[in-house]
Scaffold this motif. Structure first.
Motif, PDB file in Angstrom:
ATOM      1  N   UNK A   1       1.011  -1.501   0.260  1.00 41.94           N
ATOM      2  CA  UNK A   1       0.121   0.059  -0.760  1.00 41.94           C
ATOM      3  C   UNK A   1       0.833   1.327  -0.165  1.00 41.94           C
ATOM      4  N   UNK A   2       1.844   1.443   0.723  1.00 42.25           N
ATOM      5  CA  UNK A   2       2.785   2.929   1.048  1.00 42.25           C
ATOM      6  C   UNK A   2       3.490   2.698  -0.193  1.00 42.25           C
ATOM      7  N   UNK A   3       4.334   1.823  -1.121  1.00 39.30           N
ATOM      8  CA  UNK A   3       4.564   1.589  -2.395  1.00 39.30           C
ATOM      9  C   UNK A   3       4.108   2.079  -3.564  1.00 39.30           C
ATOM     10  N   UNK A   4       3.228   2.138  -3.214  1.00 37.75           N
ATOM     11  CA  UNK A   4       1.626   1.833  -4.351  1.00 37.75           C
ATOM     12  C   UNK A   4       1.589   3.991  -4.010  1.00 37.75           C
ATOM     13  N   UNK A   5       0.612   4.089  -3.233  1.00 35.24           N
ATOM     14  CA  UNK A   5       0.400   5.534  -3.087  1.00 35.24           C
ATOM     15  C   UNK A   5       1.595   6.036  -2.954  1.00 35.24           C
ATOM     16  N   UNK A   6       3.066   5.640  -2.470  1.00 33.76           N
ATOM     17  CA  UNK A   6       4.182   6.899  -3.309  1.00 33.76           C
ATOM     18  C   UNK A   6       4.645   6.572  -3.829  1.00 33.76           C
ATOM     19  N   UNK A   7       4.142   5.831  -5.667  1.00 29.73           N
ATOM     20  CA  UNK A   7       4.578   5.581  -6.421  1.00 29.73           C
ATOM     21  C   UNK A   7       3.346   6.944  -6.701  1.00 29.73           C
ATOM     22  N   UNK A   8       2.308   7.034  -6.843  1.00 30.50           N
ATOM     23  CA  UNK A   8       1.211   7.718  -6.965  1.00 30.50           C
ATOM     24  C   UNK A   8       1.702   9.038  -6.771  1.00 30.50           C
ATOM     25  N   UNK A   9       2.467   8.818  -5.670  1.00 32.35           N
ATOM     26  CA  UNK A   9       2.347  11.200  -5.635  1.00 32.35           C
ATOM     27  C   UNK A   9       3.473  11.458  -5.831  1.00 32.35           C
ATOM     28  N   UNK A  10       4.785  10.293  -5.820  1.00 30.65           N
ATOM     29  CA  UNK A  10       5.746  11.001  -6.839  1.00 30.65           C
ATOM     30  C   UNK A  10       5.319  11.524  -8.453  1.00 30.65           C
ATOM     31  N   UNK A  11       3.959  10.736  -8.714  1.00 24.39           N
ATOM     32  CA  UNK A  11       3.843  11.150 -10.358  1.00 24.39           C
ATOM     33  C   UNK A  11       2.851  12.129 -10.588  1.00 24.39           C
ATOM     34  N   UNK A  12       1.919  12.365  -9.569  1.00 24.81           N
ATOM     35  CA  UNK A  12       0.820  13.618  -9.416  1.00 24.81           C
ATOM     36  C   UNK A  12       1.010  14.679  -8.213  1.00 24.81           C
ATOM     37  N   UNK A  13       1.708  14.307  -6.978  1.00 22.02           N
ATOM     38  CA  UNK A  13       1.506  15.234  -6.381  1.00 22.02           C
ATOM     39  C   UNK A  13       1.096  14.883  -4.795  1.00 22.02           C
ATOM     40  N   UNK A  14       1.142  15.711  -4.059  1.00 24.27           N
ATOM     41  CA  UNK A  14       0.694  14.854  -2.716  1.00 24.27           C
ATOM     42  C   UNK A  14      -1.323  14.232  -3.036  1.00 24.27           C
ATOM     43  N   UNK A  15      -1.547  13.174  -3.368  1.00 23.40           N
ATOM     44  CA  UNK A  15      -2.555  12.890  -3.565  1.00 23.40           C
ATOM     45  C   UNK A  15      -3.165  11.937  -2.162  1.00 23.40           C
ATOM     46  N   UNK A  16      -1.787  10.899  -1.804  1.00 24.48           N
ATOM     47  CA  UNK A  16      -2.863  10.371  -0.880  1.00 24.48           C
ATOM     48  C   UNK A  16      -1.866  10.332   0.441  1.00 24.48           C
ATOM     49  N   UNK A  17      -2.202  10.113   1.695  1.00 25.36           N
ATOM     50  CA  UNK A  17      -1.857  10.311   2.525  1.00 25.36           C
ATOM     51  C   UNK A  17      -1.212   7.962   2.965  1.00 25.36           C
ATOM     52  N   UNK A  18       0.702   8.978   3.219  1.00 26.06           N
ATOM     53  CA  UNK A  18       1.447   7.280   3.360  1.00 26.06           C
ATOM     54  C   UNK A  18       1.292   6.806   4.602  1.00 26.06           C
ATOM     55  N   UNK A  19       0.459   5.418   4.466  1.00 28.57           N
ATOM     56  CA  UNK A  19       0.297   4.668   6.388  1.00 28.57           C
ATOM     57  C   UNK A  19       1.983   5.194   7.129  1.00 28.57           C
ATOM     58  N   UNK A  20       1.795   5.178   8.310  1.00 29.39           N
ATOM     59  CA  UNK A  20       3.035   4.537   8.921  1.00 29.39           C
ATOM     60  C   UNK A  20       3.089   3.581   8.315  1.00 29.39           C
ATOM     61  N   UNK A  21       5.007   3.076   8.470  1.00 28.41           N
ATOM     62  CA  UNK A  21       5.442   1.813   8.400  1.00 28.41           C
ATOM     63  C   UNK A  21       5.216   0.788   8.966  1.00 28.41           C
ATOM     64  N   UNK A  22       5.218  -0.673   9.098  1.00 33.15           N
ATOM     65  CA  UNK A  22       4.325  -1.720   9.822  1.00 33.15           C
ATOM     66  C   UNK A  22       5.568  -1.267  11.476  1.00 33.15           C
ATOM     67  N   UNK A  23       7.160  -0.788  11.135  1.00 33.27           N
ATOM     68  CA  UNK A  23       7.433  -1.251  12.448  1.00 33.27           C
ATOM     69  C   UNK A  23       7.079  -0.060  13.185  1.00 33.27           C
ATOM     70  N   UNK A  24       7.036   1.120  13.007  1.00 34.47           N
ATOM     71  CA  UNK A  24       6.326   3.055  14.099  1.00 34.47           C
ATOM     72  C   UNK A  24       4.625   1.993  14.060  1.00 34.47           C
ATOM     73  N   UNK A  25       3.963   1.329  13.591  1.00 33.06           N
ATOM     74  CA  UNK A  25       2.687   1.171  13.558  1.00 33.06           C
ATOM     75  C   UNK A  25       2.476   0.123  15.131  1.00 33.06           C
ATOM     76  N   UNK A  26       3.699  -1.170  15.129  1.00 29.58           N
ATOM     77  CA  UNK A  26       3.647  -1.828  15.890  1.00 29.58           C
ATOM     78  C   UNK A  26       3.862  -1.190  17.182  1.00 29.58           C
ATOM     79  N   UNK A  27       4.759   0.363  16.929  1.00 32.30           N
ATOM     80  CA  UNK A  27       6.043   0.701  18.617  1.00 32.30           C
ATOM     81  C   UNK A  27       4.318   1.549  18.775  1.00 32.30           C
ATOM     82  N   UNK A  28       3.676   1.840  17.951  1.00 27.87           N
ATOM     83  CA  UNK A  28       2.547   3.158  17.896  1.00 27.87           C
ATOM     84  C   UNK A  28       1.789   1.767  19.182  1.00 27.87           C
ATOM     85  N   UNK A  29       1.390   1.002  19.252  1.00 30.78           N
ATOM     86  CA  UNK A  29       0.333   0.385  19.434  1.00 30.78           C
ATOM     87  C   UNK A  29       1.255  -0.655  20.790  1.00 30.78           C
ATOM     88  N   UNK A  30       2.369  -0.098  21.084  1.00 29.16           N
ATOM     89  CA  UNK A  30       3.119  -0.913  22.451  1.00 29.16           C
ATOM     90  C   UNK A  30       3.609  -1.855  21.803  1.00 29.16           C
TER      91      UNK A  30
END
Ligand code: TYM
Length: 345
Positions: free
Chosen positions: A163-192
């Motif tokens: 999901x992050x890869x697709x969104x980043x590719x799309x944003x690189x081509x078209x500008x800031x369209x999508x919010x990129x979800x946090x990387x899984x490592x950061x998400x895991x930390x967020x839920x402790x």
């Protein structure tokens, strides 16, 4: 300013298991309790994802509604105004964005998805395009609402990364369209947590507990009676080491039960491990786990039976109307970006 979004989905292909509860229902409910007011919570049923492998279609609609009830029985407060529950297929923007994203997703990267490889081995005679395309629909589910956190079990991490890869590719081509979800490592930390969660099968603890496993003894269903759950845990596969240790490599069955016990009772993992470490009475240990799970199921099912259908339907319809607007606004941005709609100045 809109609030950051925490979002997760649970398919309605089969009855949810204890693995689904611990991997996805419980984390989002805890987040709702901890961050009420600061975050938006989206908890939905990906009903379109629910027949990527064969199901009984005559019960799909009802299973979808049952899943929504399971959210509430898990403790999700639907009176919270920042919480939304919905069915994926009731918001057509999910399917429409999927098509757009499909055209920016490579067959090569999709072919590396381990869940596709595993499932296509199981259903080798009838692998569908839907099963192959499933991660792109999941990307649309996440990107339409700009979700930052997506609490899921470890088996879904690869889909979050794509999901992050697709969104980043799309944003690189078209500008800031999508919010990129946090990387899984950061998400895991967020839920402790220190790592992703994979509750194991009771019959083969090297594998995950899976709702699609045909052996009923391998999984605890949230609809199992407390007695059924007790029997399954008492007969769970362990090892011949002869003493309880938290050791995924050599004692995955025992370790998995320790993990279940800590999570289901809400006690710190270290405390539970210390209590049982070195105990040679596997029967006594299993009984403690079985009773904890049975107690949880009794309470869960009492909450489930108390749910009022009208309250659920009212919340569902209001959420679907509100989330359609959010989803359509994101879809429009993507449609403008790719040239399907005119640019508005
Ligand atoms: P699904 O329906 O297979 O599983 C629902 C959630 O339960 C987690 N889970 C587990 N966690 C720990 N241990 C286990 N043994 C275990 N088994 C299942 C899954 O990781 C998942 O979080 N593709 C998703 C549904 C989905 C989705 C989304 C999720 C569709 N769109 C967008 C998040 C965001 C799936 O098939 O989950």
């Amino acid at each position: 300013m809109s609030k950051p979004v925490i979002l997760t989905g649970i398919r309605s292909n089969e009855e949810p298991t204890l693995g689904n509860y611990l991997g996805a229902f419980l984390p989002i409910v805890k987040m709702q309790q901890e961050f009420a007011g600061d975050y938006q919570i989206n908890m939905f049923v990906p009903d379109l994802h629910s027949f990527t492998t064969p199901v009984d279609h005559s019960s799909l609609y009802q299973n979808t509604l049952n899943n929504l009830k399971y959210f509430i029985a898990s403790g999700l407060n639907i009176n919270d105004q920042d919480t939304f529950i919905y069915r994926q297929s009731y918001i057509p923007a999910h399917s429409e964005l999927t098509w757009i994203l499909d055209c920016f997703t490579y067959v090569g990267e999709m072919s590396r998805m381990t869940q596709f490889k595993d499932k296509s081995n199981e259903h080798s005679e009838s692998v569908t395009v839907g099963l192959f395309n499933y991660p792109v629909l999941m990307a649309a589910d996440i990107l339409l609402y700009g979700a930052k956190y997506v609490p899921v079990g470890e088996d879904q991490f690869q889909h979050l990364e794509i999901t992050r890869d697709i969104a980043t590719r799309f944003n690189n081509k078209f500008g800031d369209i999508f919010t990129i979800p946090d990387a899984t490592g950061d998400q895991t930390k967020f839920i402790k947590r220190d790592s992703g969660l994979r509750i194991r099968s009771l019959t083969d603890p090297t594998k995950k507990m899976s709702k699609s496993n045909e052996d009923p003894k391998s999984k605890i269903l949230l609809s199992d009676t407390p007695d059924e759950a007790i029997k399954k845990i008492m007969s769970a596969t362990t090892d011949s080491v002869g003493a309880v240790n938290f050791d995924w490599d050599n004692q995955p069955g025992i370790t998995s039960l320790l993990q279940i016990l800590a999570m289901i009772t809400g006690r710190p993992r270290d405390e539970v491990n210390a209590q049982w470490q070195g105990n040679t009475m596997y029967g006594e240990f299993k009984k403690a786990v079985a009773e904890a799970v049975a107690g949880f199921l009794t309470d869960f099912q009492a909450r489930l039976n108390a749910i009022d259908d009208d309250t659920l339907m009212n919340k569902l319809q209001a959420s679907e109307a509100a989330m359609s607007e959010v989803a359509n606004a994101t879809l429009l941005k993507a449609q403008v970006a790719v040239g399907l709609r005119p640019k508005v100045n």
